[in-house]
Scaffold this motif. Structure first.
Motif, PDB file in Angstrom:
ATOM      1  N   GLN A  75       0.823  -1.097  -0.024  1.00 16.81           N
ATOM      2  CA  GLN A  75       0.117  -0.039  -0.478  1.00 16.81           C
ATOM      3  C   GLN A  75       0.882   1.916  -0.171  1.00 16.81           C
ATOM      4  O   GLN A  75       2.097   1.238   0.374  1.00 16.81           O
ATOM      5  CB  GLN A  75      -1.247  -0.304   1.162  1.00 16.81           C
ATOM      6  N   LYS A  76       0.711   1.891  -0.753  1.00 19.19           N
ATOM      7  CA  LYS A  76       0.715   3.215  -1.376  1.00 19.19           C
ATOM      8  C   LYS A  76       1.832   3.914   0.175  1.00 19.19           C
ATOM      9  O   LYS A  76       2.667   4.499   0.090  1.00 19.19           O
ATOM     10  CB  LYS A  76       0.078   4.480  -1.098  1.00 19.19           C
ATOM     11  N   ASP A  77       0.944   4.367   1.666  1.00 20.14           N
ATOM     12  CA  ASP A  77       1.983   4.679   2.569  1.00 20.14           C
ATOM     13  C   ASP A  77       3.082   4.128   3.237  1.00 20.14           C
ATOM     14  O   ASP A  77       3.732   4.775   4.407  1.00 20.14           O
ATOM     15  CB  ASP A  77       0.266   4.583   3.551  1.00 20.14           C
ATOM     16  N   ALA A  79       5.149   3.405   1.327  1.00 21.87           N
ATOM     17  CA  ALA A  79       6.570   4.062  -0.012  1.00 21.87           C
ATOM     18  C   ALA A  79       7.084   4.684   0.496  1.00 21.87           C
ATOM     19  O   ALA A  79       8.457   4.649   0.755  1.00 21.87           O
ATOM     20  CB  ALA A  79       6.206   4.997  -0.534  1.00 21.87           C
ATOM     21  N   ASN A  80       7.820   5.497   2.472  1.00 17.13           N
ATOM     22  CA  ASN A  80       7.898   6.007   3.020  1.00 17.13           C
ATOM     23  C   ASN A  80       8.375   5.647   4.099  1.00 17.13           C
ATOM     24  O   ASN A  80       9.563   6.145   5.223  1.00 17.13           O
ATOM     25  CB  ASN A  80       8.044   7.395   3.043  1.00 17.13           C
ATOM     26  N   GLY A  81       8.646   4.145   4.118  1.00 17.94           N
ATOM     27  CA  GLY A  81       8.588   3.597   5.493  1.00 17.94           C
ATOM     28  C   GLY A  81       8.088   3.255   6.349  1.00 17.94           C
ATOM     29  O   GLY A  81       6.537   3.657   5.991  1.00 17.94           O
ATOM     30  N   TYR A  82       8.459   2.423   7.114  1.00 13.56           N
ATOM     31  CA  TYR A  82       6.926   1.935   8.357  1.00 13.56           C
ATOM     32  C   TYR A  82       7.663   1.213   9.622  1.00 13.56           C
ATOM     33  O   TYR A  82       8.486   0.897   8.837  1.00 13.56           O
ATOM     34  CB  TYR A  82       6.220   0.514   8.032  1.00 13.56           C
ATOM     35  N   LEU A  83       6.576   0.718  10.592  1.00  7.09           N
ATOM     36  CA  LEU A  83       7.042   0.159  11.621  1.00  7.09           C
ATOM     37  C   LEU A  83       6.226  -0.929  11.753  1.00  7.09           C
ATOM     38  O   LEU A  83       5.261  -1.244  11.762  1.00  7.09           O
ATOM     39  CB  LEU A  83       6.862   0.640  12.829  1.00  7.09           C
ATOM     40  N   LEU A  84       7.413  -1.875  11.360  1.00  5.17           N
ATOM     41  CA  LEU A  84       6.844  -3.634  11.622  1.00  5.17           C
ATOM     42  C   LEU A  84       6.708  -3.755  13.171  1.00  5.17           C
ATOM     43  O   LEU A  84       7.558  -4.093  13.483  1.00  5.17           O
ATOM     44  CB  LEU A  84       7.710  -4.197  10.612  1.00  5.17           C
ATOM     45  N   ASP A  85       5.378  -4.275  13.749  1.00  3.26           N
ATOM     46  CA  ASP A  85       5.570  -4.643  14.909  1.00  3.26           C
ATOM     47  C   ASP A  85       4.591  -6.338  14.732  1.00  3.26           C
ATOM     48  O   ASP A  85       4.139  -6.295  15.040  1.00  3.26           O
ATOM     49  CB  ASP A  85       5.120  -3.375  15.539  1.00  3.26           C
ATOM     50  N   GLY A  86       5.436  -7.418  15.603  1.00  2.00           N
ATOM     51  CA  GLY A  86       4.902  -8.331  16.223  1.00  2.00           C
ATOM     52  C   GLY A  86       5.064  -9.058  14.829  1.00  2.00           C
ATOM     53  O   GLY A  86       4.944 -10.685  14.260  1.00  2.00           O
TER      54      GLY A  86
END
Ligand code: AP5
Length: 219
Positions: A75-77, A79-86
């Motif tokens: 998903q587009k949001d 594209a600039n990074g994310y925090l994976l939890d679990g």
């Protein structure tokens, strides 16, 4: 770009830190546990399936969980990074994520591993209450809301998760030590693992993790 994994046993403080970090760094919080709980609440086929595993403290099968994360990271949001939890929580999940991030050309920048001793994890999980509306975590002894049973942030009702029972927690901890802890080696070999003490007061821990986020963002 901040592509970061928060890893650690149940009760280590992943969700608590994630909620503060995503606000400070304006990246999406991808919590597979939250995604499953939303599906359970909505009564979707995924929710029905997930509930049968989660309520006993077992892991949802890899193919289901990997498929869910693949869809979410596309998903587009993100594209600039994310925090994976679990996620990842098993070796097949870690391998699938590595392949996926290679395909996307956006590798994981760091794996932050929070840990705490078992007695503290049991104390935290057995006393945890969560807002049914916004998911904010509380504790009956150490993080009480201003009004009993009511979320300070949104006024939602506080409840105890069905998998926060002593029996389910034993199974969750067993899966953590058997399936997830071995991933420390996987990420140590890739020079991505950063160990932090989950017993650190939450605001101090937030400052430590924020510093890591800033370094990863500058790479
Ligand atoms: P998930 O929702 O991911 O649960 P978990 O990993 O067991 O982690 P928790 O949410 O219990 O703990 P946390 O580390 O977030 O602690 P928190 O910040 O709330 O997964 C649930 C289930 O979904 C799994 O068991 C599995 O069945 C399924 N699932 C999810 N992902 C999956 C996957 N990838 N594969 C297969 N199945 C999957 O804090 C806990 C308490 O401690 C709170 O009361 C808090 O106030 C307190 N606290 C937090 N930090 C501190 C601190 N620094 N000092 C003092 N108290 C603190």
């Amino acid at each position: 770009m901040i592509n970061i994994i928060l890893m650690g046993p149940p009760g280590a403080g992943k969700g608590t830190q994630a909620k503060m970090l995503i606000q400070a760094f304006n990246i999406p919080h991808i919590s597979t546990g939250d995604m499953f709980r939303e599906a359970i609440k909505a009564g979707t086929p995924l929710g029905v399936l997930a509930q049968s595993y989660i309520q006993k403290g077992d892991l949802v099968p890899d193919e289901v969980t990997i498929g869910l994360v693949k869809e979410r990271l596309a998903q587009k949001d993100c594209a600039n990074g994310y925090l994976l939890d679990g996620f990842p929580r098993t070796l097949p999940q870690a391998e699938a994520l590595e392949k996926l991030t290679e395909e996307l050309g956006a590798p994981i920048g760091a794996v932050i591993n929070l840990d705490a001793d078992k007695a503290e994890l049991v104390r935290r999980i057995s006393g945890r209450r969560v807002c049914r509306n916004c998911g904010a975590p509380y504790h009956v002894d150490t993080l009480r809301p201003l009004i009993d049973g009511v979320c300070d942030i949104c006024g939602g009702e506080l409840y105890q998760r069905k998998d926060d029972t002593v029996e389910a927690l034993e199974t969750r901890l067993h899966h953590y030590y058997e399936d997830t802890k071995p991933l420390e080696n996987f990420y140590r070999e890739r020079k991505l693992l950063i160990n932090l003490n989950g017993l650190t007061p939450k605001d101090e821990l937030f400052v430590q993790i924020s510093e890591i986020f800033k370094k990863v963002d500058q790479k």
